[in-house]
Structures are given as C-alpha cells and as structure tokens.
Design a protein around this motif. Structure first.
Motif, PDB file in Angstrom:
ATOM      1  N   ARG A  42       0.831  -1.197   0.000  1.00 36.55           N
ATOM      2  CA  ARG A  42       0.000   0.000   0.000  1.00 36.55           C
ATOM      3  C   ARG A  42       0.868   1.251   0.000  1.00 36.55           C
ATOM      4  NH1 ARG A  42      -2.363   1.091   4.269  1.00 36.55           N
ATOM      5  NH2 ARG A  42      -4.107   2.313   3.411  1.00 36.55           N
ATOM      6  N   LEU A  43       0.451   2.244  -0.794  1.00 39.46           N
ATOM      7  CA  LEU A  43       1.219   3.468  -0.915  1.00 39.46           C
ATOM      8  C   LEU A  43       1.412   4.155   0.431  1.00 39.46           C
ATOM      9  CD1 LEU A  43       2.654   5.545  -2.673  1.00 39.46           C
ATOM     10  CD2 LEU A  43       0.436   6.606  -3.132  1.00 39.46           C
ATOM     11  N   ASP A  44       0.359   4.234   1.223  1.00 44.87           N
ATOM     12  CA  ASP A  44       0.469   4.900   2.529  1.00 44.87           C
ATOM     13  C   ASP A  44       1.486   4.207   3.430  1.00 44.87           C
ATOM     14  OD1 ASP A  44      -1.370   6.777   1.787  1.00 44.87           O
ATOM     15  OD2 ASP A  44      -3.072   5.838   2.820  1.00 44.87           O
ATOM     16  N   ASP A  45       1.539   2.882   3.348  1.00 47.58           N
ATOM     17  CA  ASP A  45       2.512   2.138   4.163  1.00 47.58           C
ATOM     18  C   ASP A  45       3.940   2.397   3.669  1.00 47.58           C
ATOM     19  OD1 ASP A  45       0.438   1.050   5.655  1.00 47.58           O
ATOM     20  OD2 ASP A  45       0.303  -0.753   4.405  1.00 47.58           O
ATOM     21  N   ILE A  46       4.106   2.473   2.351  1.00 52.40           N
ATOM     22  CA  ILE A  46       5.438   2.716   1.777  1.00 52.40           C
ATOM     23  C   ILE A  46       5.952   4.092   2.194  1.00 52.40           C
ATOM     24  CG2 ILE A  46       6.775   2.905  -0.359  1.00 52.40           C
ATOM     25  CD1 ILE A  46       4.562   1.137  -1.675  1.00 52.40           C
ATOM     26  N   LEU A  47       5.074   5.099   2.126  1.00 50.73           N
ATOM     27  CA  LEU A  47       5.487   6.479   2.408  1.00 50.73           C
ATOM     28  C   LEU A  47       5.999   6.658   3.837  1.00 50.73           C
ATOM     29  CD1 LEU A  47       2.693   8.493   0.545  1.00 50.73           C
ATOM     30  CD2 LEU A  47       5.051   8.061  -0.182  1.00 50.73           C
ATOM     31  N   GLN A  48       5.566   5.802   4.751  1.00 51.10           N
ATOM     32  CA  GLN A  48       6.023   5.897   6.134  1.00 51.10           C
ATOM     33  C   GLN A  48       7.544   5.703   6.232  1.00 51.10           C
ATOM     34  OE1 GLN A  48       3.852   3.375   8.869  1.00 51.10           O
ATOM     35  NE2 GLN A  48       1.924   3.707   7.782  1.00 51.10           N
ATOM     36  N   TYR A  49       8.112   4.981   5.267  1.00 47.55           N
ATOM     37  CA  TYR A  49       9.538   4.656   5.341  1.00 47.55           C
ATOM     38  C   TYR A  49      10.417   5.554   4.467  1.00 47.55           C
ATOM     39  CZ  TYR A  49       7.827   0.350   7.504  1.00 47.55           C
ATOM     40  OH  TYR A  49       7.206  -0.554   8.329  1.00 47.55           O
ATOM     41  N   CYS A  50       9.817   6.457   3.698  1.00 44.83           N
ATOM     42  CA  CYS A  50      10.604   7.255   2.745  1.00 44.83           C
ATOM     43  C   CYS A  50      11.611   8.174   3.430  1.00 44.83           C
ATOM     44  CB  CYS A  50       9.677   8.061   1.844  1.00 44.83           C
ATOM     45  SG  CYS A  50       8.889   7.038   0.567  1.00 44.83           S
ATOM     46  N   SER A  51      11.295   8.616   4.620  1.00 44.58           N
ATOM     47  CA  SER A  51      12.236   9.494   5.332  1.00 44.58           C
ATOM     48  C   SER A  51      13.489   8.747   5.769  1.00 44.58           C
ATOM     49  CB  SER A  51      11.550  10.112   6.558  1.00 44.58           C
ATOM     50  OG  SER A  51      11.151   9.102   7.469  1.00 44.58           O
ATOM     51  N   GLN A  52      13.465   7.408   5.707  1.00 42.60           N
ATOM     52  CA  GLN A  52      14.617   6.601   6.116  1.00 42.60           C
ATOM     53  C   GLN A  52      15.557   6.263   4.956  1.00 42.60           C
ATOM     54  OE1 GLN A  52      13.442   3.123   8.415  1.00 42.60           O
ATOM     55  NE2 GLN A  52      11.627   4.179   9.209  1.00 42.60           N
ATOM     56  N   LEU A  53      15.156   6.616   3.731  1.00 41.96           N
ATOM     57  CA  LEU A  53      15.977   6.264   2.573  1.00 41.96           C
ATOM     58  C   LEU A  53      17.317   6.979   2.618  1.00 41.96           C
ATOM     59  CD1 LEU A  53      13.313   6.322  -0.288  1.00 41.96           C
ATOM     60  CD2 LEU A  53      14.356   4.316   0.783  1.00 41.96           C
ATOM     61  N   GLN A  54      18.356   6.265   2.215  1.00 44.75           N
ATOM     62  CA  GLN A  54      19.710   6.823   2.195  1.00 44.75           C
ATOM     63  C   GLN A  54      20.336   6.603   0.828  1.00 44.75           C
ATOM     64  OE1 GLN A  54      21.832   4.922   5.401  1.00 44.75           O
ATOM     65  NE2 GLN A  54      20.855   6.171   6.972  1.00 44.75           N
ATOM     66  N   LEU A  55      21.070   7.620   0.362  1.00 47.77           N
ATOM     67  CA  LEU A  55      21.753   7.498  -0.917  1.00 47.77           C
ATOM     68  C   LEU A  55      22.907   6.499  -0.817  1.00 47.77           C
ATOM     69  CD1 LEU A  55      21.936  11.263  -1.900  1.00 47.77           C
ATOM     70  CD2 LEU A  55      20.587   9.510  -3.063  1.00 47.77           C
ATOM     71  N   PRO A  56      23.174   5.769  -1.890  1.00 45.76           N
ATOM     72  CA  PRO A  56      24.311   4.852  -1.876  1.00 45.76           C
ATOM     73  C   PRO A  56      25.635   5.613  -1.914  1.00 45.76           C
ATOM     74  CG  PRO A  56      23.268   4.869  -4.031  1.00 45.76           C
ATOM     75  CD  PRO A  56      22.399   5.685  -3.138  1.00 45.76           C
ATOM     76  N   GLU A  57      26.699   4.908  -1.661  1.00 49.50           N
ATOM     77  CA  GLU A  57      28.038   5.495  -1.653  1.00 49.50           C
ATOM     78  C   GLU A  57      28.331   6.203  -2.981  1.00 49.50           C
ATOM     79  OE1 GLU A  57      32.694   4.017  -1.019  1.00 49.50           O
ATOM     80  OE2 GLU A  57      31.103   2.571  -1.467  1.00 49.50           O
TER      81      GLU A  57
END
Length: 479
Positions: free
Chosen positions: A299-314
C-alpha cells in the motif's frame, strides 16, 4: 553437475566429435577460468577471439567447445564442438540451466536508464528491507544483501555477465534472499547478459546522452534500453520523460507511470515534504522505487512511512563537512546527471560553488564540451582534471572539455593530477562554500594507460579537509 546432453536439450545446435554424454562441472567464456569438466564458449569479442584459445581451454580440462560460426577450420575432434546460432544467448541459457534457474523462484526487479540506476536499486532494496524482506542489490557499486556488501569474485560491470549472474542468484537464494534488484545497463541488455533471467518488474528511468559511441548511435542505444520492456511482466516508466513514454507505447505488458504530473499512475502530492534527500532527480528516483513496491502489492500509505529513512548509496551526493566547508562526491558523469547535481547544489550554496571534474577516456567524446559548459554555467570556479583517461591522452580529453566555453575562461583552471585538483579546490574554499567532486563517485581506482591505480575521491577529499584545518589552525596561531 549435468551431462552435456542435458545442457543442450531442446537447444538449437549441431554437435560434432567427442563424447556428448560427458559430465559438465561449469561453463565459461573466459579461458583462464576453465577447469576440468568445463564447457568453453569460444565467442568473438570486441578485443579478443575465443576461438584462438580453444586449445588452451582443452589443455585445462574443457570437455566441450561452443562456437557460433560455421566458417571455422582446424576445430578439435577429440572433444564435442557445439555450433549454436548465438554464443551470448547460449551462454545465458546454459548459465541459468546449470544454476537451476534461480530467477524463476525469486522476485527480480531490473532498472535501466542513463542516470539513477544505482540510487533506484538501493532505494528499492531499502524499502523491501523495511517490510521485512531479504533483498539483494546488484550493480555498479557491487553486491549488497540487506544493505551489507558481500564479496563476490566477478568483473566490475554494472550488469554482470550471465556466467557470474546466475550462480550469484543461486547463492543469494541459498542465503534466504527473496528479492533481487539489479541494474540493467544498455550494454548488458544489448549483449544478452540478462537473457534467460526471468524479470518480474522493469523500470525505465530516463534517456540521456551517454554510450552512443559504444552502441553505434543514439537509435541503437535507445533500442538496447527498449529491450527491457520485452523481457518483463510489468514496466514502470518515467512519465515525465517523453522518450521513455514513446519507447513503451507499443509494449505488450502492463505499463505503470510515475512522476509528479497528475497523469502519472504513481504520484505523491507534496512528496518533497516527505522525502528529505535533496534534488528533484532524487525525488524521481524515490518515486520509481515506490512504484516497484506498489506493483509488488504494498500500500502506498505504508510505503510512504519509510521514505524518510531512505539513504543514498556510496558516491551519490556523499557529503563531507569541516569548518563550514561542504564537499560532495558524486558519480555524475553525463551532462544530464552533472546538471542535476550542479543545479541542486547551486540552489543550496550560500558561498561559492567550486566544481572539480573530468571525463572518461575512450567514451562518448560528444558529451565533453557539454559538461564543460554546464560546469561553468553553475559554478563560481571550475577545476578541470583527469577522470579515467584509460588509454586516451588526458590532455586531449581536457581540450575537448574546454571547448564547452571557448577554451578561455577566468573561472576555469586545468590541474591534470586529480589528487592535486581536489586539494586545490578544497584549500581554496571558505566557510559557506561547496566543493563538488564529480565523475567517479564510489570508485576506488583510476583507470589510466598504466592500468588500474588505487584512487578514491572520498579519501582524497577527507585528507585534504583535515590538512586544510591543520594549516588554517597554524596560520591563526602562528601568523
């Protein structure tokens, strides 16, 4: 272990000589990897011809030879010689068959595009981990399982050759991995490295000006990228890139579009408030990753909860900061990618933007002047240096770059040695300034005419920042 007859079953070929029921212990197109029981695929490449190494392969234990040319002479008669229509396609089939077709049991997501492949694959892997999945990410920066880099002996390629890919997929499966996220380069697609690898979701990010020369022109490059849409069950496409939209208009599989436009199937209003990584291009990378999770059934709403945790790769907007000076290391090595990074940093820079970059040798000469022009447009100062010159004259590459601004500009300086260029840029920076070191990103080597030499933009920048602090401290205390 398989018998040669099992490996060739239902495959179009002719066989002459030798014992066709020989046990097969491996398959390779690299003569140096041949061991007892191996099948050697004698393919003609861009720089070498495998048929010249057939005798060496037999002496090392090859039990069969595979070729795709019918005009060859002096072929061995003591081992089976298998003639197939295309060595590369056979290599993919045989590698998948020998590994037990692991892709059939895994969820495989492949990402293609001129820019953003690495970031999107890592974003997808991170989101899958957030939902408790075990995911492997395979691409430019290496192989990662659940975010941890694993050692795997393979060529340093964005898309691995089939003989390395399928054993890796089997290894991942054995370690409990359920999802594979990989980068599909244009060269990987055009050379059939992903043939016979079942792919559930394909993602098409963008089409820029890169690798044209290696493919023989823009059309061939686009057709290589388009191949992915013919290999997958569902396509996710950047709805804001007109060429991408055009490429999938005749697709025979479902197509899902992402973007900020209201016509996109996957869009997130006010997404910039939910996503903290800078750059509109990174927001598009994140939307592509979100699209993959949506297609997988989350679900989109569930996915969006984790977007603030995304980190760019090296090596993607990788930041160092000391005494008010910010340094960013980024892999941007195409005009589109360089412009995106420069625009992002210019909009957040309170002082001067100082850019250090070069262009790779033996690659797309046409982009060099464009990148020079972009660097000067966005930066207060530009230091043009060596990138990966390979066997090309580094000064000739720099001359091509300088044409982007007429070759005479007071804001531009040439420093051939990349280490000295990085040091000069950082030593000249004042608090509030930003130094961008572009082109090599995560790479730990520099490819020159002398071979691969150890070199890391990040390590050189870190060292220069430390030395700058030490020198500034001494100046203040010992004027």
């Amino acid at each position: 272990m398989l018998l040669l007859t099992e490996l060739l079953k239902d495959w179009p070929c002719t066989v002459s000589g030798g014992e066709i029921r020989s046990p097969v212990t491996g398959i390779t197109e690299n003569s140096s990897r041949v061991k007892n029981g191996f099948v050697f695929v004698a393919r003609k490449g861009g720089h070498s011809d495998g048929t010249l190494l057939i005798q060496q392969a037999i002496e090392q234990g090859a039990v069969a030879i595979v070729v795709d040319r019918t005009d060859l002479t002096n072929l061995p008669t003591n081992v089976p010689v298998v003639t197939v229509p295309d060595c590369r396609v056979f290599m993919a089939h045989a590698s998948a068959r020998f590994a037990g077709y692991p892709a059939r049991r895994l969820k495989v997501i492949a990402v293609t595009g001129t820019n953003g492949k690495t970031t999107v694959t890592h974003f997808i892997g991170q989101l899958l981990n957030c939902f408790g999945n075990h995911a492997a990410v395979i691409g430019t920066t290496g192989v990662f399982i659940d975010g941890m880099k694993m050692e795997y002996d393979s060529p340093k390629m964005t898309t691995l050759p089939a003989e390395y890919l399928h054993p890796l997929l089997k290894k991942c499966e054995d370690q409990g991995v359920t999802h594979i996220v990989l980068e599909a380069s244009s060269l990987g697609l055009s050379s059939n490295r992903l043939a016979h690898c079942e792919i559930d979701i394909g993602i098409l990010m963008n089409i820029g000006t890169d690798h044209y020369e290696e493919h023989g022109g823009k059309l061939a490059y686009i057709l290589a990228k388009k191949r992915l849409s013919q290999m997958v069950k569902t396509m996710i496409v950047n709805g804001e890139d007109e060429q991408c939209v055009e490429m999938v208009k005749d697709a025979t599989v479902p197509v899902v579009y992402f973007g900020v436009d209201s016509l996109a199937g996957i869009q997130v209003p006010d997404f910039e408030k939910k996503f903290v990584i800078p750059g509109n291009y990174n927001r598009m990378n994140a939307l592509a990753a979100i699209g993959a999770l949506v297609v997988l059934g989350y679900r989109l709403d569930d996915i969006l909860q984790y977007c603030s945790q995304l980190q760019l790769p090296e090596g993607r907007l990788q930041q160092l900061e000391r005494d008010g000076v910010s340094v960013y290391i980024d892999y941007a090595h195409t005009p589109d990618a360089l412009q995106a990074v420069l625009c992002t940093l210019a909009n957040s820079c309170y002082g001067k933007l100082i850019t250090v970059f070069g262009c790779g040798g033996e690659r797309d000469k046409g982009k060099r002047a464009d990148m020079g022009e972009l660097a000067v447009f966005y930066s207060a100062n530009v230091i043009v240096t060596s990138d990966n010159p390979r066997n090309e004259d580094p000064l000739a590459i720099i001359e091509d770059i300088l044409e982007g601004f007429g070759g005479d500009c007071s804001a531009v300086e040439v420093v051939l040695d990349r280490k000295h260029a990085i040091r000069k840029a950082i030593f000249s920076a004042a608090p509030g300034d930003i130094v961008l070191i572009a082109g090599k990103g995560h790479e730990k080597t520099q490819h020159t005419a002398d071979g691969l030499l150890p070199f890391s933009d990040f390590e050189e920048a870190e060292r220069a920042l430390f030395e700058k602090t030490f020198l500034d401290f001494n100046e203040i205390n010992h004027p």
